[in-house]
Each structure stands twice: as C-alpha cells, then as structure tokens.
Design a protein around this motif. Structure first.
Motif: not given
Length: 299
Positions: A184-186, A207-209, A211, A222
């Motif tokens: 994850r990153w923000r 907030l991204s992940q 997948e 997102r």
C-alpha cells in the motif's frame, strides 16, 4: 571387599561415560541423527522465491484515452435533479522519476459537456464553448499534483479549460517502482476547483493497494477521501461551501509499457452551501453529487 568392588565398578563406568562424551579412546561422535530403519530422511525446506515487484519503464510514450463521466446532482429544497455528462479525448506522455513521480505533457483534443434537468425545472443555458485544443503540463509526486494549461489561465474559476484539465488530471495514477503484491501507499494532494464562482480548496487523500501483479498487467485499487472548503461573494452577498467526498477507483496498468489501460471509479460529494445576506438570517442548502467515471485507452 564388596564395597571396594562396587567402588571400582562405579569408577570404571564414570571413566567410560567421560571418554564417550569427550571422544576419548580415539573414537568419533556423530551429531547427525541416526535414521530409523525403513524411514526416508527428512527433505530440506524449499527456497522461498522472491516476490514479484513492479519495474515500470522510465519513459511513458504518448497515450490517448477516451474519458467519460456522468454526474447526478440533487439539492435540498429545489425538488429537482441535474444530470451532467462529459466526454473527452485526452493524451499524455511522461518521464517517470524515482518513487513513481511523473513529469508529463499532454493535451485535451475534445471536451463536451451536456447538462439536463428534470421536467419540473426549466432548462439551463448551454455550456460554454471549449477551444478545439488544450495543451497541458503536469507534475505528480506523493505530495502534489499540478496540471496547468499552456499558456496558463489568468483565472481558472469556472473556466471550461480548467474543467478539461481536471479530467486529464484523473489519468495521472502514481505507482511507485519496487512495490509488490499487497503493498500500500498513500498520496495527499491539494487542488483548487470552483463552483458557482466560489473558489474551493480540495484536500484529497488517496490510499492505493496493488491487488494484482503479473508479467503483463498490474491492478491498483484506490480509495479516495476529500475535504472541500471555499468562500466567495461580495460585500452584499457571501457564499460558503464546505463538504466531504468519498470514492473508489480501479486502475489497470500495462506492466511492460507502464501505460494506464483502463480506469473506472465512483465518487460521492456532499456539500453544504450557506448564503449570507446583510440583515438576513443565513440560508443553507445541501448538495449531493454522485459521479461515475471511466477512461479507456484508445491508442
């Protein structure tokens, strides 16, 4: 005599144990376990493969998307619903910096907006005419995103060029190099928009992940959260706007080219508009806008 024999036996046994433990007498002690007759030796654990990580190219070639959005706007007290549909053709090319930052240039080849009201309200005036081509510059990192027209607009408030630039900005999806599946990153971004002539500052957190990740594609989810705050007007009338927004997007990126293949999402914006007139009590209205958005790579 019996006691002497017992003592001699005990000393002999102790000497034998000491020789075994210390390797005395020239013998060798093996620390390996003796396998049980008929049983296979235990297998060594298999090596764990290193996780697959994103490695996007440094240069993103010029790519064109068709972008469509449909919004439904309702407000308390007016009894009607407004529908706003837009259609745009956007192109970007970019240089990728460390950690996924982008320096990009692009253009909006076309941008049309259609507005409809339900039958209980009169039709609105047609949307302003947009220039045939809008040139754009952009910078994007984890703390800032800025898209500006070339040449810059003297006033961005309620300008169709600014709306087209905002549509193009949604296509700049940051994916840091080196992330692995599940990471994850923000991103935190501050932008400026307008509504009814009132400039609004928008604080957005994304907030991204990651997948899905293969040799050919990566998929990013997102989640967006936004805060809106603005104020404008004259000495005889002021309008304050505050609100929040929540949304979700799903981005599909070509892993080899680094280009965005498809982006889909929804956003719900809830605004509280407060009008203040001298000598009168404030009047408030709640405005809710629900938007569906999609962008598909055309070439």
């Amino acid at each position: 005599m019996g006691s002497a024999l017992i003592g001699t036996a005990r000393r002999a046994m102790a000497s034998a144990l000491l020789l075994t433990a210390c390797g005395g007498g020239g013998g060798r002690v093996s620390t390996a376990a003796t396998p049980v007759s008929g049983a296979a030796a235990p297998a060594l654990p298999a090596a764990v493969p290193a996780p697959l990580r994103v490695a996007l190219p440094a240069r993103l070639v010029s790519t064109t998307w068709r972008v469509q959005s449909s919004a439904r706007v309702t407000g308390t007290g007016d009894g009607g619903e407004q529908r706003i549909d837009s259609d745009a053709v956007v192109s970007w090319s970019a240089e990728r910096q460390p950690h996924g930052a982008l320096r990009a240039s692009g253009q909006v080849d076309s941008f049309t907006v259609r507005t409809e009201l339900d039958s209980r309200r009169p039709a609105t005036a047609p949307a302003p005419v947009l220039p045939g081509l809008i040139l754009l510059d952009a910078t994007l990192d984890s703390g800032a995103v800025r898209v500006s027209t070339r040449p810059p607009l003297a006033n961005e408030c309620d300008r169709p060029e600014a709306s087209a630039a905002a549509v193009a900005r949604d296509l700049l999806v940051r994916v840091p190099n080196g992330v692995a599946l599940g990471d994850r990153w923000r991103d935190s971004v501050v932008t400026l928009t307008c509504r009814s002539g009132v400039p609004i500052v928008v604080h957005t957190t994304v907030l991204s992940q990651l997948e899905e990740l293969t040799d050919e594609v990566l998929v990013v989810r997102r989640d967006l959260a936004a805060r809106y705050q603005g104020k404008g007007g004259t000495a005889f009338r002021t309008l304050e706007l505050t609100g929040t927004g929540v949304g979700a997007q799903r981005a599909r990126v070509h892993a080899l080219r680094g280009t965005l293949e498809r982006l889909e999402g929804t956003m719900t914006l809830t605004l509280q508009a407060t009008e203040r007139l001298p000598g009168s009590a404030p009047r408030s209205q709640q405005i809710v806008q629900r938007t569906e958005f999609s962008a598909v790579r055309a070439r």
